[in-house]
Design a protein around this motif. Structure first.
Motif, PDB file in Angstrom:
ATOM      1  N   LEU A 169     -25.634 -93.561   6.469  1.00 52.64           N
ATOM      2  CA  LEU A 169     -25.119 -92.838   5.303  1.00 52.64           C
ATOM      3  C   LEU A 169     -23.906 -93.520   4.658  1.00 52.64           C
ATOM      4  O   LEU A 169     -23.899 -93.746   3.438  1.00 52.64           O
ATOM      5  N   PRO A 170     -22.860 -93.878   5.461  1.00 50.73           N
ATOM      6  CA  PRO A 170     -21.724 -94.534   4.808  1.00 50.73           C
ATOM      7  C   PRO A 170     -22.103 -95.862   4.148  1.00 50.73           C
ATOM      8  O   PRO A 170     -21.600 -96.179   3.066  1.00 50.73           O
ATOM      9  N   LEU A 171     -23.019 -96.596   4.780  1.00 54.60           N
ATOM     10  CA  LEU A 171     -23.426 -97.882   4.185  1.00 54.60           C
ATOM     11  C   LEU A 171     -24.219 -97.638   2.897  1.00 54.60           C
ATOM     12  O   LEU A 171     -24.019 -98.330   1.890  1.00 54.60           O
ATOM     13  N   PHE A 172     -25.096 -96.632   2.933  1.00 53.95           N
ATOM     14  CA  PHE A 172     -25.877 -96.299   1.728  1.00 53.95           C
ATOM     15  C   PHE A 172     -24.939 -95.879   0.592  1.00 53.95           C
ATOM     16  O   PHE A 172     -25.100 -96.295  -0.561  1.00 53.95           O
ATOM     17  N   ILE A 173     -23.923 -95.081   0.935  1.00 51.97           N
ATOM     18  CA  ILE A 173     -22.967 -94.646  -0.090  1.00 51.97           C
ATOM     19  C   ILE A 173     -22.203 -95.861  -0.647  1.00 51.97           C
ATOM     20  O   ILE A 173     -21.985 -95.978  -1.855  1.00 51.97           O
ATOM     21  N   GLY A 174     -21.827 -96.802   0.256  1.00 51.95           N
ATOM     22  CA  GLY A 174     -21.175 -98.036  -0.199  1.00 51.95           C
ATOM     23  C   GLY A 174     -22.052 -98.804  -1.175  1.00 51.95           C
ATOM     24  O   GLY A 174     -21.587 -99.334  -2.179  1.00 51.95           O
ATOM     25  N   MET A 175     -23.352 -98.846  -0.883  1.00 45.32           N
ATOM     26  CA  MET A 175     -24.293 -99.540  -1.780  1.00 45.32           C
ATOM     27  C   MET A 175     -24.341 -98.831  -3.138  1.00 45.32           C
ATOM     28  O   MET A 175     -24.416 -99.479  -4.184  1.00 45.32           O
ATOM     29  N   LEU A 176     -24.309 -97.500  -3.094  1.00 42.32           N
ATOM     30  CA  LEU A 176     -24.365 -96.758  -4.361  1.00 42.32           C
ATOM     31  C   LEU A 176     -23.107 -97.006  -5.194  1.00 42.32           C
ATOM     32  O   LEU A 176     -23.175 -97.231  -6.407  1.00 42.32           O
ATOM     33  N   VAL A 177     -21.950 -96.966  -4.517  1.00 43.32           N
ATOM     34  CA  VAL A 177     -20.675 -97.118  -5.244  1.00 43.32           C
ATOM     35  C   VAL A 177     -20.566 -98.537  -5.827  1.00 43.32           C
ATOM     36  O   VAL A 177     -20.241 -98.709  -7.004  1.00 43.32           O
ATOM     37  N   PHE A 178     -20.834 -99.548  -4.980  1.00 41.20           N
ATOM     38  CA  PHE A 178     -20.603-100.923  -5.431  1.00 41.20           C
ATOM     39  C   PHE A 178     -21.864-101.586  -5.996  1.00 41.20           C
ATOM     40  O   PHE A 178     -21.787-102.320  -6.979  1.00 41.20           O
ATOM     41  N   GLY A 179     -23.021-101.326  -5.385  1.00 42.92           N
ATOM     42  CA  GLY A 179     -24.253-101.980  -5.825  1.00 42.92           C
ATOM     43  C   GLY A 179     -24.812-101.369  -7.100  1.00 42.92           C
ATOM     44  O   GLY A 179     -25.492-102.043  -7.870  1.00 42.92           O
ATOM     45  N   LEU A 180     -24.529-100.084  -7.310  1.00 43.52           N
ATOM     46  CA  LEU A 180     -24.976 -99.451  -8.559  1.00 43.52           C
ATOM     47  C   LEU A 180     -23.758 -99.174  -9.456  1.00 43.52           C
ATOM     48  O   LEU A 180     -23.652 -99.720 -10.552  1.00 43.52           O
ATOM     49  N   GLY A 181     -22.813 -98.357  -8.965  1.00 45.82           N
ATOM     50  CA  GLY A 181     -21.679 -97.913  -9.795  1.00 45.82           C
ATOM     51  C   GLY A 181     -20.903 -99.073 -10.415  1.00 45.82           C
ATOM     52  O   GLY A 181     -20.776 -99.170 -11.643  1.00 45.82           O
TER      53      GLY A 181
END
Ligand SMILES: O=C(O)CCCC[C@@H]1SC[C@@H]2NC(=O)N[C@@H]21
Length: 175
Positions: free
Chosen positions: A108-120
């Protein structure tokens, strides 16, 4: 940095470059659907901040040097074109995704990191690039990202799944 780290950086850059040779999908608007972020998110999470960011940077240098890695194009033209903001965001996203992966191997934390930096972050800098190059308002540039969201969520999901399986094996730890 040891030879092993340099080898992994070169390997990471090669993987991102190989994926970038796959055809892009130019649906509507000036920005194509690509698999680049899948490769960038996966490689960066596995290699960590410094090596992941450097792998992405080398991929961009290879493209700038003329290899046809950006929609079949290379050279400096893509770096002054509508997608310049995304290109600038790529190594920064790689660095921060790698940093998150160095801190946690949990999904979960890694997925959230991907969302914040890889998408956001990528969408934000991509939007700023579109605003500047195409003289668009922030909202007009921002909506150009809408068609990418579902595909990029899927890419983040796949990259996180691969990373959480490979990271515990410690195959790619720093030399
Ligand atoms: O090849 C280029 O010049 C860069 C293309 C950038 C495409 C962006 S990356 C984030 C978003 N997701 C996609 O599939 N396409 C855009």
């Amino acid at each position: 940095m040891k030879t092993k780290d340099l080898t992994f950086i070169a390997l990471g850059a090669a993987i991102i470059s190989a994926v970038s040779l796959l055809p892009q999908l130019q649906l509507v608007g000036p920005v194509p659907i690509t698999l680049q972020m899948l490769a960038i998110m996966t490689v960066s999470a596995i290699l960590g901040a410094k090596r992941g960011g450097l792998a992405v940077l080398i991929f961009l240098l290879l493209a700038a040097a003329g290899l046809p890695l950006l929609g079949g194009k290379g050279g400096l033209a893509p770096f002054v074109g509508p997608t310049v903001g995304y290109l600038i965001a790529f190594p920064i996203a790689g660095f921060f995704i790698g940093l998150v992966a160095e801190k946690t191997r949990r999904f979960l934390p890694l997925f959230i990191g991907m969302l914040v930096f890889g998408l956001g972050l990528v969408y934000l800098l991509g939007t700023l690039g579109l605003m500047i190059v195409l003289q668009l308002s922030f909202m007009d540039a921002l909506v150009i990202n809408i068609p990418f969201i579902i595909g990029d969520l899927l890419k983040a999901l796949i990259a996180t799944t691969i990373a959480v399986r490979l990271l515990p094996l410690r195959l790619f730890r720093m030399a």
